[in-house]
Motif scaffolding. Structure first.
Motif, PDB file in Angstrom:
ATOM      1  N   LYS A 224       0.791  -1.233   0.000  1.00 38.02           N
ATOM      2  CA  LYS A 224       0.000   0.000   0.000  1.00 38.02           C
ATOM      3  C   LYS A 224       0.821   1.279   0.000  1.00 38.02           C
ATOM      4  CE  LYS A 224      -3.798  -2.294   2.472  1.00 38.02           C
ATOM      5  NZ  LYS A 224      -4.639  -2.327   3.700  1.00 38.02           N
ATOM      6  N   PHE A 225       2.141   1.169   0.121  1.00 43.97           N
ATOM      7  CA  PHE A 225       2.964   2.375   0.217  1.00 43.97           C
ATOM      8  C   PHE A 225       3.382   2.854  -1.167  1.00 43.97           C
ATOM      9  CE2 PHE A 225       6.716   4.933   1.156  1.00 43.97           C
ATOM     10  CZ  PHE A 225       6.322   5.627   2.296  1.00 43.97           C
ATOM     11  N   ASP A 226       3.373   4.162  -1.376  1.00 42.46           N
ATOM     12  CA  ASP A 226       3.783   4.749  -2.648  1.00 42.46           C
ATOM     13  C   ASP A 226       5.285   5.028  -2.588  1.00 42.46           C
ATOM     14  OD1 ASP A 226       4.227   6.124  -4.973  1.00 42.46           O
ATOM     15  OD2 ASP A 226       2.559   7.524  -4.732  1.00 42.46           O
ATOM     16  N   TRP A 227       6.082   4.102  -3.098  1.00 41.55           N
ATOM     17  CA  TRP A 227       7.532   4.229  -3.017  1.00 41.55           C
ATOM     18  C   TRP A 227       8.075   5.314  -3.948  1.00 41.55           C
ATOM     19  CZ3 TRP A 227       9.056   1.933   1.132  1.00 41.55           C
ATOM     20  CH2 TRP A 227       8.431   0.759   1.577  1.00 41.55           C
ATOM     21  N   SER A 228       7.261   5.794  -4.859  1.00 38.96           N
ATOM     22  CA  SER A 228       7.733   6.782  -5.836  1.00 38.96           C
ATOM     23  C   SER A 228       7.352   8.215  -5.475  1.00 38.96           C
ATOM     24  CB  SER A 228       7.158   6.451  -7.223  1.00 38.96           C
ATOM     25  OG  SER A 228       7.511   5.150  -7.629  1.00 38.96           O
ATOM     26  N   ALA A 229       6.587   8.403  -4.407  1.00 37.69           N
ATOM     27  CA  ALA A 229       6.000   9.720  -4.131  1.00 37.69           C
ATOM     28  C   ALA A 229       7.029  10.772  -3.729  1.00 37.69           C
ATOM     29  CB  ALA A 229       4.938   9.595  -3.040  1.00 37.69           C
ATOM     30  N   SER A 230       8.043  10.381  -2.947  1.00 40.58           N
ATOM     31  CA  SER A 230       8.915  11.379  -2.338  1.00 40.58           C
ATOM     32  C   SER A 230      10.318  11.443  -2.918  1.00 40.58           C
ATOM     33  CB  SER A 230       9.041  11.100  -0.835  1.00 40.58           C
ATOM     34  OG  SER A 230       9.669   9.842  -0.617  1.00 40.58           O
ATOM     35  N   GLY A 231      10.712  10.437  -3.687  1.00 38.51           N
ATOM     36  CA  GLY A 231      12.089  10.381  -4.154  1.00 38.51           C
ATOM     37  C   GLY A 231      13.068   9.886  -3.114  1.00 38.51           C
ATOM     38  N   LYS A 232      12.547   9.474  -1.960  1.00 41.46           N
ATOM     39  CA  LYS A 232      13.419   9.022  -0.864  1.00 41.46           C
ATOM     40  C   LYS A 232      13.807   7.548  -0.962  1.00 41.46           C
ATOM     41  CE  LYS A 232      11.987  12.360   2.674  1.00 41.46           C
ATOM     42  NZ  LYS A 232      11.423  12.528   4.053  1.00 41.46           N
ATOM     43  N   PHE A 233      13.178   6.814  -1.883  1.00 43.59           N
ATOM     44  CA  PHE A 233      13.405   5.376  -1.951  1.00 43.59           C
ATOM     45  C   PHE A 233      13.821   4.971  -3.363  1.00 43.59           C
ATOM     46  CE2 PHE A 233      10.126   6.368   1.196  1.00 43.59           C
ATOM     47  CZ  PHE A 233      10.770   5.932   2.355  1.00 43.59           C
ATOM     48  N   PRO A 234      15.000   5.442  -3.800  1.00 39.84           N
ATOM     49  CA  PRO A 234      15.419   5.212  -5.187  1.00 39.84           C
ATOM     50  C   PRO A 234      15.601   3.738  -5.544  1.00 39.84           C
ATOM     51  CG  PRO A 234      17.214   6.122  -3.865  1.00 39.84           C
ATOM     52  CD  PRO A 234      15.972   6.245  -3.046  1.00 39.84           C
ATOM     53  N   SER A 235      15.910   2.888  -4.566  1.00 37.14           N
ATOM     54  CA  SER A 235      16.056   1.459  -4.880  1.00 37.14           C
ATOM     55  C   SER A 235      14.773   0.882  -5.454  1.00 37.14           C
ATOM     56  CB  SER A 235      16.449   0.679  -3.623  1.00 37.14           C
ATOM     57  OG  SER A 235      17.747   1.016  -3.199  1.00 37.14           O
ATOM     58  N   LYS A 247      12.414  -0.314 -13.247  1.00 35.39           N
ATOM     59  CA  LYS A 247      11.981   0.376 -12.030  1.00 35.39           C
ATOM     60  C   LYS A 247      11.010  -0.539 -11.282  1.00 35.39           C
ATOM     61  CE  LYS A 247      12.309   4.984 -14.132  1.00 35.39           C
ATOM     62  NZ  LYS A 247      11.550   6.230 -14.467  1.00 35.39           N
ATOM     63  N   PHE A 248      11.380  -0.959 -10.086  1.00 32.53           N
ATOM     64  CA  PHE A 248      10.595  -1.958  -9.373  1.00 32.53           C
ATOM     65  C   PHE A 248       9.172  -1.487  -9.084  1.00 32.53           C
ATOM     66  CE2 PHE A 248      14.632  -4.018  -8.758  1.00 32.53           C
ATOM     67  CZ  PHE A 248      14.302  -5.365  -8.649  1.00 32.53           C
ATOM     68  N   HIS A 249       9.015  -0.252  -8.597  1.00 31.77           N
ATOM     69  CA  HIS A 249       7.667   0.200  -8.252  1.00 31.77           C
ATOM     70  C   HIS A 249       6.808   0.391  -9.499  1.00 31.77           C
ATOM     71  CE1 HIS A 249       4.772   3.236  -6.230  1.00 31.77           C
ATOM     72  NE2 HIS A 249       4.401   2.008  -5.953  1.00 31.77           N
ATOM     73  N   GLU A 250       7.399   0.954 -10.522  1.00 27.42           N
ATOM     74  CA  GLU A 250       6.662   1.165 -11.767  1.00 27.42           C
ATOM     75  C   GLU A 250       6.269  -0.170 -12.396  1.00 27.42           C
ATOM     76  OE1 GLU A 250       7.854   4.234 -14.938  1.00 27.42           O
ATOM     77  OE2 GLU A 250       8.625   2.338 -15.737  1.00 27.42           O
ATOM     78  N   THR A 251       7.143  -1.156 -12.328  1.00 29.28           N
ATOM     79  CA  THR A 251       6.912  -2.443 -12.998  1.00 29.28           C
ATOM     80  C   THR A 251       6.008  -3.372 -12.202  1.00 29.28           C
ATOM     81  OG1 THR A 251       9.091  -2.280 -14.033  1.00 29.28           O
ATOM     82  CG2 THR A 251       8.039  -4.459 -14.011  1.00 29.28           C
ATOM     83  N   PHE A 252       6.234  -3.451 -10.882  1.00 28.24           N
ATOM     84  CA  PHE A 252       5.549  -4.460 -10.073  1.00 28.24           C
ATOM     85  C   PHE A 252       4.473  -3.895  -9.146  1.00 28.24           C
ATOM     86  CE2 PHE A 252       9.838  -6.240 -10.905  1.00 28.24           C
ATOM     87  CZ  PHE A 252       9.440  -7.314 -11.690  1.00 28.24           C
ATOM     88  N   GLY A 253       4.336  -2.581  -9.082  1.00 33.15           N
ATOM     89  CA  GLY A 253       3.262  -1.979  -8.295  1.00 33.15           C
ATOM     90  C   GLY A 253       3.254  -2.442  -6.848  1.00 33.15           C
ATOM     91  N   PRO A 254       2.123  -2.996  -6.374  1.00 34.61           N
ATOM     92  CA  PRO A 254       2.019  -3.410  -4.964  1.00 34.61           C
ATOM     93  C   PRO A 254       3.022  -4.479  -4.552  1.00 34.61           C
ATOM     94  CG  PRO A 254      -0.138  -3.345  -6.007  1.00 34.61           C
ATOM     95  CD  PRO A 254       0.868  -3.194  -7.101  1.00 34.61           C
ATOM     96  N   LEU A 255       3.599  -5.175  -5.525  1.00 29.70           N
ATOM     97  CA  LEU A 255       4.575  -6.226  -5.215  1.00 29.70           C
ATOM     98  C   LEU A 255       6.019  -5.750  -5.378  1.00 29.70           C
ATOM     99  CD1 LEU A 255       2.828  -9.324  -6.809  1.00 29.70           C
ATOM    100  CD2 LEU A 255       3.372  -9.019  -4.386  1.00 29.70           C
TER     101      LEU A 255
END
Length: 426
Positions: A224-235, A247-255
């Motif tokens: 449920k967390f938006d890893w892309s919102a702040s730029g603080k979680f580049p991994s 890009k893990f968040h862009e590609t896999f979303g909730p996973l």
């Protein structure tokens, strides 16, 4: 169909083995898996297809356990690893970097305090310890370099229950993940994700396995967390060079966090859970609800008896009406306050040591969450590395013993404590 907890703890993630029809999940004792062809192998290594490559990364037995724990916690996915300590590093690894910090509860297991206060410094990470009940102190400890807030749902050793709703609200306000160690509660008593937690970690060695046979850890992602919102979680949000800029968040979303934990965390840290350990843990989870009900029932009886004993200074069990955390039980842990708490003896340090040496039914071990009743004097063992000030803050004062109540007859547990206290007083 939405199944109940007791059904899910037996069936989630498992299917009859397609090759043999075996009903219990087999132990897939293999290091590697044959690819269908070169194209299949390339797709797996590019993360374009999900499957099995090498057992440092994925294994069918472990995969069942990951799905089962994620289901019971209400998460999107999970990554199993070799121990609870490994799970904590795995949880922080995608979030942290040199110069960054995590805000951590002072009420943690002694080994966790040592890991956070000493070992993670070698990565250039910093842990800032605060009283997790003091929300102003938690917020004051957070700065631009903070990447997470970490606490235990039911604290080891004292049984303190964290106000997860308030902590999650604060973490959400500042755009940070809340990581909750749910080892002492298990998802049967508490589901931190329902209270706003981003990640949940367990030492599966304890209540999840429940039989003291194997070590294991797990990280559950809420998704449920938006890893892309702040730029603080580049991994998680930025291109990953090892996978051609994926890009893990862009590609896999909730996973995203789960895939990163396998494709990067297990690949490079190698904190792998072996399939036999996964098998033992799966069998343990099948009786989790039954065991936790008895743990809680026995713990209440024993805590009430101890609280009324003249040889006892205090009992920290949150299930007792006298506990300052009693009001949180129904809100955070509605099925019970767990089987773990501490007892302060009027005789101080010496009486604690004598009590530990005088018990017959209790086992004196550095573990908790077993079917057997366990005891340890934390100040001279698990929290020995800490200063007395740190021991007191962690709920492990020199005059305190930690008790993990098992599923034996409560009357037998009480009788053993009675005779042990008599010997200690003598």
């Amino acid at each position: 169909m939405a199944y109940g907890f007791d059904t899910l703890q037996i069936h989630a993630g498992a299917r009859p083995d397609p090759a043999t029809g075996a009903r219990q999940t087999p132990i897939y004792q293999t290091t590697a898996y044959v690819f269908r062809d070169a194209e299949h192998a390339a797709a797996l290594f590019n993360l374009q297809e999900v499957g099995y490559i090498y057992s440092r990364l994925t294994n069918p037995t472990v995969a069942v356990l990951q799905e089962r724990v994620a289901t019971l916690e209400g998460g999107a996915g999970a990554v199993c690893c070799s121990s609870g300590h490994a799970a904590q590093i795995m949880a922080l690894f995608p979030l942290m970097g040199p110069g960054l910090n995590v805000v951590v509860s002072t009420r943690l297991y002694g080994g966790s305090i040592t890991q956070f206060s000493q070992t993670i410094k070698r990565f250039g990470w910093e842990a800032r310890f605060v009283d997790i009940d003091d929300l102003d102190a938690v917020e004051a400890a957070i700065d631009d370099n903070t990447r997470a807030v970490f606490c235990e749902s039911i604290a080891n050793p004292g049984g303190h229950i964290a106000d997860l709703d308030a902590l999650a609200k604060l973490a959400d306000k500042v755009g940070l993940p809340l990581i909750v160690d749910n080892t002492s509660a298990t998802p049967y008593l508490c589901r931190p994700i329902e209270h706003g937690a981003t990640l949940v970690v367990h030492s599966m060695t304890k209540f999840l396995t429940g039989n003291g046979t194997v070590t294991g850890g797990v990280v559950v992602d809420s998704g449920k967390f938006d890893w892309s919102a702040s730029g603080k979680f580049p991994s998680l949000s930025e291109p990953e060079p090892a996978y051609h800029g994926l890009k893990f968040h862009e590609t896999f979303g909730p996973l995203a966090f789960t895939f990163h934990g396998i494709a990067i965390g297990l690949r490079d840290l190698g904190m792998t859970l072996n399939p036999q350990a996964a098998h033992y843990t799966l069998m343990g989870i099948e009786t989790l609800s039954l065991r936790m009900e008895r743990h809680c029932e026995n713990a209440m009886k024993v805590a009430q008896w101890l609280e009324n004993d003249d040889r006892i200074e205090s009992v920290t069990y949150a299930g007792l009406p006298s506990s300052p955390y009693h009001d949180r039980v129904q809100r955070i842990c509605p099925r019970g306050a767990g089987g773990l708490f501490t007892v302060a003896l009027k005789g101080g340090y010496d009486a604690c040591v004598k009590l530990v040496d005088s018990l017959d039914l209790f086992s004196h071990v550095a573990n908790l969450g077993d079917t057997r009743s366990l005891i340890i004097h934390s100040a001279s063992t698990t929290h020995r590395q800490l200063s007395e000030e740190q021991q007191i803050a962690a709920g492990a004062s020199p005059n305190v013993v930690r008790i993990s109540i098992g599923i034996e007859n409560a009357e037998d547990i009480i009788a053993d404590l009675d005779q042990g206290l008599a010997r200690a007083a003598g």
